[in-house]
Enzyme design. Structure first.
Site, PDB file in Angstrom:
ATOM      1  N   HIS A 120       0.812  -1.213   0.000  1.00  0.00           N
ATOM      2  CA  HIS A 120       0.000   0.000   0.000  1.00  0.00           C
ATOM      3  C   HIS A 120       0.852   1.273   0.000  1.00  0.00           C
ATOM      4  O   HIS A 120       1.886   1.353   0.642  1.00  0.00           O
ATOM      5  CB  HIS A 120      -0.922   0.009   1.218  1.00  0.00           C
ATOM      6  CG  HIS A 120      -0.181   0.040   2.533  1.00  0.00           C
ATOM      7  ND1 HIS A 120       0.216   1.209   3.148  1.00  0.00           N
ATOM      8  CD2 HIS A 120       0.237  -0.961   3.334  1.00  0.00           C
ATOM      9  CE1 HIS A 120       0.840   0.930   4.279  1.00  0.00           C
ATOM     10  NE2 HIS A 120       0.873  -0.382   4.411  1.00  0.00           N
ATOM     11  N   ASP A 121       0.398   2.253  -0.760  1.00  0.00           N
ATOM     12  CA  ASP A 121       0.952   3.606  -0.767  1.00  0.00           C
ATOM     13  C   ASP A 121       2.379   3.697  -1.289  1.00  0.00           C
ATOM     14  O   ASP A 121       3.038   4.717  -1.098  1.00  0.00           O
ATOM     15  CB  ASP A 121       0.868   4.230   0.637  1.00  0.00           C
ATOM     16  CG  ASP A 121      -0.555   4.272   1.171  1.00  0.00           C
ATOM     17  OD1 ASP A 121      -1.378   4.987   0.561  1.00  0.00           O
ATOM     18  OD2 ASP A 121      -0.848   3.602   2.164  1.00  0.00           O
ATOM     19  N   GLY A 138       5.032  -1.201   2.898  1.00  0.00           N
ATOM     20  CA  GLY A 138       4.230  -0.021   2.646  1.00  0.00           C
ATOM     21  C   GLY A 138       5.045   1.258   2.530  1.00  0.00           C
ATOM     22  O   GLY A 138       6.068   1.439   3.177  1.00  0.00           O
TER      23      GLY A 138
END
Length: 257
Positions: A120-121, A138
């Site tokens: 994520h991200d 992440g």
């Protein structure tokens, strides 16, 4: 006209451009947007929030915009953006964003080899090559034209600069500055990425200045002293400015000698 296999499922709310090929057993969820000229081979899944550009090729088992593997995620409306002309090989997984940045981004003209995971991200630039089974935690950032070999494990929040080469099996826990090679265990600076720089057309004079900058940096005990030495002794071209700005902005610290 799109070519959609009768064995594929495309949600009625998905938005498709033109001339896409959707192979058998592919699943395209709602709230997805796909550009033109993409090729999804069999068994590719585009989950909620996928935003796909043009001319990408997805190989079997690729799973894009998956739910983040983050306990802080509580169903926020986030997305995963993929640029143009990427080759995303078998079993690659890319998570969508969380409330932190709301978006996971992969740029254009990248090769993501088999079983790469991008959490994520993360933000992946353009022209990168990422080897088999490499994993990004992440909020990792990778700048343009990085080469990351197979089986590399990258800690969350790390920043990998452009034009680097990371040896296979390396565990990356600190930031990797521009134009270098790293490897060994624990990860260490191993010199400049000379082959990569020459392939990218860097002049020998520029390479020599980059080399001098890193000699000065690694000869000093304090980051501030090293930066001052570089500024005082090396002409300020865009490559040297990139090195200085990267080092000054590093929060995790730069990989050691």
């Amino acid at each position: 006209m799109n070519q959609i296999s009768p064995l594929a499922y495309v949600h009625p709310e998905a938005k498709l451009g033109d001339n896409n090929v959707i192979g058998p057993f592919c699943v395209i969820d709602r709230n997805t947007v796909i550009g033109d000229n993409n090729n999804l081979l069999n068994s590719v899944t585009l989950h909620y929030g996928a935003r796909i550009g043009n001319g990408n090729e997805f190989f079997p088992g690729a799973s894009i915009s998956t739910k983040p593997q983050d306990l802080k995620f509580h169903g926020e409306d986030t997305i995963c953006e993929i640029g143009d002309n990427n080759s995303i090989r078998e079993n690659v997984t890319i998570s969508r964003g969380t409330f932190s940045k709301e978006t996971t981004r992969v740029g254009s003209n990248n090769l993501l080899m088999e079983s790469v995971h991008i959490a994520h991200d993360c933000v992946i630039g353009n022209g990168c090559i990422i080897g088999n089974s490499t994993k990004f935690a992440g909020e990792v950032i990778v700048d343009d034209n990085a080469v990351i070999s197979a089986g590399v494990m990258v800690h969350q929040f790390c920043h990998i600069a452009g034009y680097v080469m990371i040896q296979g099996g390396t565990r990356v826990t600190q930031d990797v500055p521009p134009f270098v090679m790293i490897g060994r265990e624990p990860a260490r600076f191993c010199g400049l990425n000379l082959v990569g720089l020459r392939r990218r057309g860097f002049e020998q004079e520029t390479i020599d200045l980059i080399h001098k900058a890193y000699r000065l940096y690694y000869s000093k005990g304090l980051r501030s002293e090293a930066i001052a030495e570089i500024k005082a002794n090396i002409p300020m071209g865009k490559e040297i400015e990139y090195i200085i700005n990267f080092i000054e902005a590093s929060e995790r610290g730069i990989v050691k000698l």
